[in-house]
Design an enzyme around this catalytic site. Sequence first.
Site, short mmCIF file in Angstrom:
data_model
loop_
_atom_site.label_atom_id
_atom_site.label_comp_id
_atom_site.label_asym_id
_atom_site.label_seq_id
_atom_site.Cartn_x
_atom_site.Cartn_y
_atom_site.Cartn_z
N LYS A 39 0.75 -1.40 0.02
CA LYS A 39 0.12 0.03 0.14
C LYS A 39 0.99 1.25 -0.01
CE LYS A 39 -0.35 -0.19 4.97
NZ LYS A 39 -1.03 -0.49 6.29
N ARG A 137 -10.99 0.67 14.47
CA ARG A 137 -10.74 1.50 13.52
C ARG A 137 -11.94 0.93 12.55
NH1 ARG A 137 -4.80 1.38 10.65
NH2 ARG A 137 -5.61 -0.78 9.82
N HIS A 166 -6.18 -6.93 13.16
CA HIS A 166 -4.69 -5.98 13.06
C HIS A 166 -4.63 -5.64 14.36
CE1 HIS A 166 -1.80 -3.87 11.03
NE2 HIS A 166 -2.44 -2.67 10.95
N ARG A 221 1.13 -10.47 7.15
CA ARG A 221 1.01 -9.59 6.10
C ARG A 221 2.23 -8.53 6.55
NH1 ARG A 221 -3.98 -9.33 8.85
NH2 ARG A 221 -3.37 -7.35 9.82
N TYR A 265 14.39 31.09 4.19
CA TYR A 265 13.17 32.03 4.71
C TYR A 265 13.12 32.19 6.29
CZ TYR A 265 11.23 30.99 -0.06
OH TYR A 265 11.16 31.00 -1.21
N CYS A 312 13.02 24.49 2.12
CA CYS A 312 12.23 25.14 1.40
C CYS A 312 11.46 24.17 0.48
CB CYS A 312 13.02 26.23 0.26
SG CYS A 312 14.29 27.42 1.13
N MET A 313 10.56 24.54 -0.49
CA MET A 313 9.97 23.70 -1.18
C MET A 313 10.71 22.90 -2.23
SD MET A 313 6.58 24.27 -3.70
CE MET A 313 5.32 24.81 -2.51
N ASP A 314 11.76 23.54 -2.70
CA ASP A 314 12.58 23.38 -3.79
C ASP A 314 14.13 23.09 -3.29
OD1 ASP A 314 10.21 23.25 -5.30
OD2 ASP A 314 10.52 25.63 -5.49
C1 LIG Z 1 -0.40 -1.61 6.93
C2 LIG Z 1 -0.74 -2.89 7.42
C3 LIG Z 1 0.03 -4.06 7.64
C4 LIG Z 1 1.41 -3.83 7.54
O1 LIG Z 1 2.03 -3.40 8.63
P1 LIG Z 1 3.65 -3.31 8.86
O2 LIG Z 1 3.63 -2.82 10.43
O3 LIG Z 1 4.08 -2.25 7.91
O4 LIG Z 1 4.17 -4.63 8.90
C5 LIG Z 1 -0.62 -4.99 7.79
N1 LIG Z 1 -1.84 -5.36 8.21
C6 LIG Z 1 -2.73 -4.20 7.79
C7 LIG Z 1 -4.30 -4.19 7.93
C8 LIG Z 1 -2.25 -3.06 7.52
O5 LIG Z 1 -3.01 -1.76 7.32
#
Ligand SMILES: *Cc1c(COP(=O)(O)O)cnc(C)c1O
Length: 376
Positions: A39, A137, A166, A221, A265, A312-314
Amino acid sequence: MRQQYELTNYALIDLDAIARNVAALKARVGAAELWAVVKANAYGHGAVPTARTALAAGATRLAVARISEGAALRQADVSAPILVMGYHTPAEAEAAVAYDLIMTVNDDAFARALNDQARDAGKRMRVHVKVDTGLGRFGLLPDELPSFLQRLTHYRHLQLEGLWTHFATADERDKTFAHKQFAMFRYAAFLARDRFDIPILHAANSAAILDMPETWLDAVRPGIAIYGLYPSTEVNATVTLHPALSLISHVGRVRTLPPGASVSYGRTFIATRPTTVALLPIGYGDGVHRLLSNRGQTLIRGQRAPIIGRVCMDNIMVDVTNIDGVQERDEAVLIGPQGDDRITAEEVAAWAQTINYEVTTSLLPRAPRMYADVPP
Ligand SMILES: *Cc1c(COP(=O)(O)O)cnc(C)c1O
């Protein structure tokens, strides 16, 4: 010697490091499948090259947060199963079906929309259900789960494949709450499996892979660990990881300022001695956090060059008074190794008051991703 590119700024991604990290994590979890979390543009590393590399190294599936991320992988001809973990509205169900994504369903409205779209497309879609065991969540609370799973059985075009949760604190030293979450998940899954066929259970993020072997279940995951970073300093480094991302810039011009001269700045830096200043044409428009103003460091000629004045931005300006012979086109490293030193994503995170995750994820497209070792 590192591969060089004729670009002023770029993020250099070591795909071989990603492959080694995936292989090492896979070796750790044994029989559990490894689903690579790609992701947010693979935490800034580039979703498509990372996905291909992870799959070649032993990942059996990919996981993303958004349908759009799954769609982008499909458009690049990635054909592996893709689990979508994030929240979506019913209006987005059509794309999920079109791109053959394995959706997480958390509510009746989305389940109904997905079922309708699947029926219209003549498909049956695998779905996973998220159990909220304490992250607070989304997902079903354990006592909402049985009736939801019962309602899911009425959707002929959805096929329940997995149940997942999670962790909120797996990356902390004190695992009390993580154990509590896991026990709650085990119990919810045990009850659910008594009445419904659910082939796959999964829970472990990177921290749980490193520190909580009992949570590996059928699949894990990992996100941050495949990029070679540890989820926190409180987890045990049970797997040796190799950071995959470097952020490179180059010296623009070099100039010596007299005492009293100011830089950038707001004039937050005033020279107190003759100060040799190198311009690096990279800034927050490339993803260099503005909190690095007067605080961050870079590496030039293998030595630390502190950022002076505001980011700065750039552009940023760095103090090279103590580094001999700095010239235009010298390489400047903002993240990664140079000479005998290395600036870690964790160091940058400390300067920017954030975590390593956000440091790599916040790199913007203006700093192109370059690949040291492009996979076939
Ligand atoms: C982002 C995410 C992960 C991975 O988490 P890490 O801490 O980067 O290993 C696993 N499961 C879910 C639901 C996530 O949102």
